[in-house]
Enzyme design. Sequence first.
Site, PDB file in Angstrom:
ATOM      1  N   ASP A   1      54.446 -16.095   2.497  1.00  0.00           N
ATOM      2  CA  ASP A   1      53.163 -16.670   2.102  1.00  0.00           C
ATOM      3  C   ASP A   1      53.418 -17.568   0.901  1.00  0.00           C
ATOM      4  O   ASP A   1      53.825 -17.102  -0.162  1.00  0.00           O
ATOM      5  CB  ASP A   1      52.168 -15.560   1.755  1.00  0.00           C
ATOM      6  CG  ASP A   1      50.726 -16.071   1.733  1.00  0.00           C
ATOM      7  OD1 ASP A   1      50.527 -17.292   1.845  1.00  0.00           O
ATOM      8  OD2 ASP A   1      49.808 -15.237   1.600  1.00  0.00           O
TER       9      ASP A   1
ATOM     10  N   ASP B   1      50.772 -22.392   5.541  1.00  0.00           N
ATOM     11  CA  ASP B   1      51.535 -21.803   4.445  1.00  0.00           C
ATOM     12  C   ASP B   1      51.917 -20.340   4.667  1.00  0.00           C
ATOM     13  O   ASP B   1      52.314 -19.663   3.718  1.00  0.00           O
ATOM     14  CB  ASP B   1      50.737 -21.910   3.146  1.00  0.00           C
ATOM     15  CG  ASP B   1      49.414 -21.160   3.209  1.00  0.00           C
ATOM     16  OD1 ASP B   1      48.925 -20.904   4.329  1.00  0.00           O
ATOM     17  OD2 ASP B   1      48.866 -20.844   2.140  1.00  0.00           O
ATOM     18  N   GLU B   2      51.837 -19.870   5.905  1.00  0.00           N
ATOM     19  CA  GLU B   2      52.050 -18.439   6.136  1.00  0.00           C
ATOM     20  C   GLU B   2      52.665 -18.219   7.507  1.00  0.00           C
ATOM     21  O   GLU B   2      52.283 -18.864   8.485  1.00  0.00           O
ATOM     22  CB  GLU B   2      50.697 -17.736   6.040  1.00  0.00           C
ATOM     23  CG  GLU B   2      50.741 -16.237   6.137  1.00  0.00           C
ATOM     24  CD  GLU B   2      49.343 -15.633   6.032  1.00  0.00           C
ATOM     25  OE1 GLU B   2      49.255 -14.392   6.076  1.00  0.00           O
ATOM     26  OE2 GLU B   2      48.351 -16.391   5.940  1.00  0.00           O
TER      27      GLU B   2
END
Length: 453
Positions: free
Chosen positions: A11, A105-106
């Site tokens: 993350d 983003d993960e």
Amino acid sequence: MRAAPTILHLDMDAFFAAAEQASKPSLRGKPVVVGGLGPRGVVATASYEARRFGVHSAMPMGQARRLAPNAAYLVPRFAFYRSISDQVMELLRRLSPLVEPLSLDEAFVDLEAGGVADDSASARAVGERLRVDILATTGLTGSVGLAGSKMIAKIASEEAKPDGLVLIDPGTERQLLGPRSVRILPGVGPATGEHLRRAGMTTVSDLVEAGEDELVRLLGRAHGASLYRMAQGYDDRPVVAERDAKSVSVEDTFDADIHDRVRIRTEVERLAERCVGRLRASGHSGRTIVLKVRRYDFSTLTRSETLRGPTDDPAVVREAAGRLLEAVDTTGGVRLLGVGVSGLADYTQEDLFAQAEASERPAEEVAPVEAREAAPSIPSTATETAERGWAPGRDVRHAVHGAGWVQGSGVGRVTVRFEEPWSGPGRVRTFSVDDPDLEPSEPLPLVRGDAAA
């Protein structure tokens, strides 16, 4: 469940805001809020400095401004964020063929499938090396969680924030989960959490003690049984590579049926905002807006409207969902509402947060506090079109002064700070919005030597 912590969850830390700070030296260490600057805008991401003032994702922008009046408020640059995300995802794919992106983003990574880790020591080494590689490649930090399941790996990465790594050895899951709030488990939202609280269950250990039969009685067969397994630390969901999302949706179940038509409309608008938040996080837009209504008698109605083109504008989704609601009879009460977007396209509007609305607001409201140089005034018709392209945070280039970014605009002027990711804080200058030497430009890479983003 695995015997070794070979499922990794990455993350990125405050991704959008961190990318803006990295590209704008004058904002490093300062509160930064990325989101919609219009009257109905919401926060997409807040930097850790802004979070200290209570600003968080999905908060109305007006509330954020009250909490952190001196923060820099910027519109999102999704093409820029996506280019960084592509670099990060490429690093993950070097570790394993099984990479499951959840958003820009993960992502989850199956290290065992890649043959790069088979025990705690090797998994930790891979995680630490990944963090170093991400920093070297993008100039940004990410937090890593390692565990024997996806659920625990995600919890671990949350504990690792910011810029850390947490490994949870298989076999310790129940000890870890026991004292935590029931909200830590997947599928336990505000409504389910409140329902469990009223039944005397506030921690995960309370769920285990209650037993599967009681949870099934309270929540139904599928949800109750699944929740009981997760409360014991069991999660055998596999990492699924490159799963294409067909739709994005959110829904809420209410503890008591709601009857008031105004309240129902308000709930639908709130769900539309949340749905757009998820849509943006996935980097998509969609053409079909879907409304789901479960009535007091458990009958479920679904209505949809297909737009002329894909959108990720919260105002558009909110208004479409409202129109769909007008065609639904809610007499007798509503127990569940949901809003979704389908027909997804792999692109996101650049004016995601209703730039058009923002450009029509007084100049002192549109510009960040630090860039307020213009007197309060609504842009005239003559300059409105020109100023529309000078939203705070946008990249520009001047024929004499070089690369910079917009701090604010209004009354026919645009204020620009000239700096680059690898420079120190730059100087601020103000120009006419129709200055022939000033033009929009592409973002600079965060790490010198990269190709342009």
